[in-house]
Design a protein around this motif. Structure first.
Motif, PDB file in Angstrom:
ATOM      1  N   UNK A 107       0.817  -1.203   0.000  1.00  0.00           N
ATOM      2  CA  UNK A 107       0.000   0.000   0.000  1.00  0.00           C
ATOM      3  C   UNK A 107       0.849   1.252   0.000  1.00  0.00           C
ATOM      4  N   UNK A 108       0.176   2.390  -0.159  1.00  0.00           N
ATOM      5  CA  UNK A 108       0.907   3.650  -0.244  1.00  0.00           C
ATOM      6  C   UNK A 108       1.662   3.972   1.045  1.00  0.00           C
ATOM      7  N   UNK A 162       1.625   1.447   8.048  1.00  0.00           N
ATOM      8  CA  UNK A 162       0.724   0.650   7.217  1.00  0.00           C
ATOM      9  C   UNK A 162      -0.459   1.496   6.752  1.00  0.00           C
ATOM     10  N   UNK A 163      -1.274   0.931   5.852  1.00  0.00           N
ATOM     11  CA  UNK A 163      -2.480   1.640   5.431  1.00  0.00           C
ATOM     12  C   UNK A 163      -3.447   1.776   6.608  1.00  0.00           C
ATOM     13  N   UNK A 234       0.853  -0.323  -4.748  1.00  0.00           N
ATOM     14  CA  UNK A 234       1.955  -0.278  -5.697  1.00  0.00           C
ATOM     15  C   UNK A 234       2.602  -1.643  -5.863  1.00  0.00           C
ATOM     16  N   UNK A 235       3.119  -1.860  -7.046  1.00  0.00           N
ATOM     17  CA  UNK A 235       4.065  -2.946  -7.234  1.00  0.00           C
ATOM     18  C   UNK A 235       5.443  -2.326  -7.065  1.00  0.00           C
ATOM     19  N   UNK A 236       6.157  -2.791  -6.064  1.00  0.00           N
ATOM     20  CA  UNK A 236       7.449  -2.211  -5.698  1.00  0.00           C
ATOM     21  C   UNK A 236       8.542  -3.199  -6.070  1.00  0.00           C
ATOM     22  N   UNK A 312       0.185  12.080   0.514  1.00  0.00           N
ATOM     23  CA  UNK A 312       0.234  11.101   1.602  1.00  0.00           C
ATOM     24  C   UNK A 312       1.553  11.202   2.360  1.00  0.00           C
ATOM     25  N   UNK A 313       2.638  11.364   1.620  1.00  0.00           N
ATOM     26  CA  UNK A 313       3.953  11.508   2.255  1.00  0.00           C
ATOM     27  C   UNK A 313       3.992  12.729   3.160  1.00  0.00           C
TER      28      UNK A 313
END
Length: 338
Positions: A107-108, A162-163, A234-236, A312-313
């Motif tokens: 998650x973000x 976490x989310x 996201x796919x990280x 969000x950051x």
């Protein structure tokens, strides 16, 4: 080095070890760093032999694997896939940081927490799901009915960054409370579930399938993520995987197949729920709730996505989760999605 993950043996049909040449659109300098600065990065069509590549894919509670297997999109994959399973994003991202896996979903909020702590990671793909899949829960028969009622109570937002943590911060602010108005207890999903069931904590902020499992036991949702959580996931990738031309080509191909699988799961919810239950060993009613609550899109990485993650950051910086302002743009790789 100690092992950071539980290895799940892939099914033979996933290991389509055939010699194939896959035409993929790659950066001209595909071994380089992030290409986030240019929305339309110059690409070139390169044929890469992927028959000798093993893509190490991390998963959370088997969800990605379940969708891909149900949709049948990996039958002709020209590279091997080695699956690893994790209970949450935090240990998955630790494995990526250690280069124990190549890519995985997160998650973000946990992604930001990891890169904010200096993890050498790249964001290579995006998903957007319903924010209903993350929620603030209270036990059956709890006297707590609103987020405002949490004042003075003990809440686990599951793991830090976490989310669930992000939703808790937003929900408290919405209710006119500060984080220090509650006692925050960071726990792994399993520990949080046990503490919640035994009422050692008053509330739990978590995500599916943990939300659905708790609801089956009688838990109530007092606030879901709609209007607070972005729904972005996201796919990280590890820096090493993102910088390796063959792995990068395999990742691009995997992301395209993943998008097809998400489209399938959105329109075949009953079939997906049945296979999801069989693969994850979740009760079928829980799998059905997760499937019905989940609609997944795969938007391309663009300025809107980057701006949303930056917002969000900034919230996390203000809350002290990240100890410095984080510019997220350099962590995106735009060229692997269309």
């Amino acid at each position: 080095m100690s092992r950071l993950f539980i290895h799940v043996r892939p099914r033979p049909r996933l290991l389509a070890g055939v010699t194939a040449l896959v035409a993929v659109s790659l950066l001209a300098a595909c071994g380089g760093g992030s290409d986030s600065a240019s929305p339309k990065a110059a690409v070139t069509s390169v044929k890469v032999d992927l028959s000798g590549v093993t893509l190490r894919v991390a998963d959370q509670v088997g969800q990605t694997k379940a969708i891909l297997e149900a949709a049948g999109v990996l039958k002709d994959a020209p590279y091997k896939i080695e699956w690893s399973d994790f209970s949450a994003a935090a240990p998955l991202l630790q494995a990526l940081r250690a280069n124990a896996v190549d890519i995985g979903p997160a998650g973000d909020a946990p992604t930001l927490n990891a890169i904010g702590a200096g993890a050498p990671l790249k964001i290579v793909g995006v998903t957007r799901t319903s924010a209903r899949a993350v929620a603030v829960l209270v036990p059956k028969d709890s006297p707590i009915h609103t987020v405002a009622d949490l004042k003075g109570k003990t809440v686990s937002p599951t793991t830090k960054g976490s989310v669930g943590h992000y939703l808790l911060l937003g929900a408290l602010k919405e209710a006119g409370l500060r984080p220090d108005d509650v006692t925050i207890s960071f726990l792994t999903p399993q520990a949080a579930s046990a503490a919640f069931d035994s009422k050692q904590i008053d509330a739990w902020t978590t995500w599916d399938p943990y939300v659905a499992l708790a609801e089956q036991k009688g838990a109530h949702i007092i606030r879901d993520g709609v209007g607070i959580s972005s729904g972005l996931g996201f796919t990280v990738a590890s820096d090493q995987a993102a910088g390796d031309s063959a792995k990068r080509a395999a990742i691009a191909d995997f992301l395209a197949r993943q998008t097809k699988a998400f489209d399938w799961s959105n329109t075949n919810k009953a079939d997906f729920a049945a296979l999801f239950a069989s693969l994850t060993k979740l009760p079928e009613p829980v799998a059905t709730v997760v499937a019905n609550r989940r609609t997944v899109e795969s938007p391309p990485i663009d300025d809107v996505i980057i701006k949303k993650l930056q917002e969000t950051a900034d919230v996390y910086t203000e809350a002290g989760v990240i100890d410095h302002r984080l510019d997220v743009a350099p962590y995106f790789v735009r060229s692997l999605t269309s």
